[in-house]
Design a protein around this motif. Sequence first.
Motif, short mmCIF file in Angstrom:
data_model
loop_
_atom_site.label_atom_id
_atom_site.label_comp_id
_atom_site.label_asym_id
_atom_site.label_seq_id
_atom_site.Cartn_x
_atom_site.Cartn_y
_atom_site.Cartn_z
N TYR A 1 0.84 -1.19 0.00
CA TYR A 1 0.00 0.00 0.00
C TYR A 1 0.88 1.24 0.00
N HIS A 2 0.34 2.32 -0.58
CA HIS A 2 1.16 3.49 -0.89
C HIS A 2 0.59 4.78 -0.33
N SER A 3 -0.47 4.71 0.46
CA SER A 3 -1.05 5.92 1.05
C SER A 3 -1.76 5.53 2.34
N ASP A 4 -2.08 6.53 3.14
CA ASP A 4 -2.81 6.26 4.39
C ASP A 4 -4.18 5.68 4.10
N HIS B 1 4.36 2.39 1.90
CA HIS B 1 4.08 2.61 3.32
C HIS B 1 3.98 1.30 4.09
N GLN C 1 -5.10 3.96 1.55
CA GLN C 1 -4.99 2.58 1.09
C GLN C 1 -4.66 1.64 2.25
N ALA D 1 -0.65 0.81 -6.20
CA ALA D 1 -1.09 2.04 -6.84
C ALA D 1 -1.51 1.81 -8.29
#
Lengths: 89, 416
Positions: free
Chosen positions: B121-124, B169, B126, B277
Amino acid sequence: MRINCPYCGPRGNEEFAYLGDATVRRPDPAAEDAAAQFYEYVYLRDNPAGSHRELWYHGGGCRSWLVVTRNIRTHEISDVAFADAGDKP
Amino acid sequence: MKYSAFALLREAFRGHRGWTPAWRKAEPKPHYDVVIIGGGGHGLATAFYLATEHGITNVAVLEKGYIGSGNAGRNTTIIRSNYLLPGNEPFYEWSMKLWEGLEQNLNYNAMVSQRGVLNLYHSDAQRDAFARRGNAMRLHGVDAELLHRDGVRRMVPFLDYDNARFPIHGGLLQRRGGTARHDAVVWGYARGADTRGVDIIENCEVTGLSIVNGRVTGVDTTRGTIRAKKVAMAVAGNTSRVAALAGLRLPIESHVLQAFVSEGIKPAIDCVVTFGAGHFYISQSDKGGLVFGGDIDGYNSYAWRGNLPIVEDVLEEGMAIWPGLGRIRMLRFWGGLMDMSMDGSPIIDRTPVDGLYLNAGWCYGGFKATPASGWCFAHLVARDEPYPVAAALRLDRFATGALIDERGAGAQPNLH
């Protein structure tokens, strides 16, 4: 695969977005059997292994909706035309 | 013949002259209790479980090419059960349980390797979505672990953690997921079914379905007419064509999915990693090649090959998480035909024609489902009722609205 846009000329298919079968027609929501007709319109497809009329959108070019006639077995495109009001989604 | 260490030793002393073919080249008989159209993983698994679980052995599997020539030999070999929705998750978990006992059950080395499937995962936002999926899995009794960045870094240190657009992340890890040798799976099922009396008939294409008073009575093939009490379709990308022989129109489009393999390198990546992503998944085969893929091309196709924009897209996504990929040469890429359903989930159900059964809509997730698909389809064909974990995979869900849309993309097959 290159699509010969009637406005822009031959362009790579990465410039276009695909919607799908151009032969399905939005039914009349006031019809008696509207629910059954909408089920067919939204979900059922002929999915032929041969000539297929399909809607493409030239988002990376002239932003026209196109009806492309393509052989699905070979990807050979035999016809490209602007979508008219009846074809549009 | 039974495969064992003893058999290997015995044959070693005999110059390996005693091995017999894994299955017979069967000739079609005039009548069967069940005819299965499609000799892929799902069709062969169905035949195997019909024989072993339901005692139905007067069965033919009809394959238009040769065993392993279709999607069974074209996929990226990943097995996992990390789904969110209650209609899907118990089914895929049943498949994972069958994978875990498959080799002993088949007496065949399918090289099932539970090396772990790691979804990055690449964001909060997500991370929250992945935590939700992991919790849904755990509520169904499936293993799931949410890793933070350091946990991912310990597993795969060479990824680009500080990519400006797609910083990593963390990841959702299913340790029981992994890979299996795709060819060996179909070979193993073919051998297991054949040993129990099933006829596997290759180079036999179905050209017509006989239907009398709304009931199927047999199939016409390129090798003659075969009568059958029941006919079961498991033909993946050709589902619409075969169903059209029975006058059925289905919620399915055929699309092409490309897969890729690099030159063989030394062991580099010991799990399956997916890019969150976009859509990219990679693992390494035992031969050393990196096996990877991404999205479908996105337009209807029966051509068994795709186009270059998706090749570029897949490789860009790979480079975004693993820049080292750029120093490795690509060996080959190929296409397979996906039976994309309108909600992205499969169908295992009866059809409006009595005695005709449908197994379709696997989108690009059919390989991992092979054992459970065969198990549940065999149960349906034998008993005319769905196996509980596949009860939601109904054909009429598109009319009733009980869709199973994991992606939430709506009735647009090229977006699932």
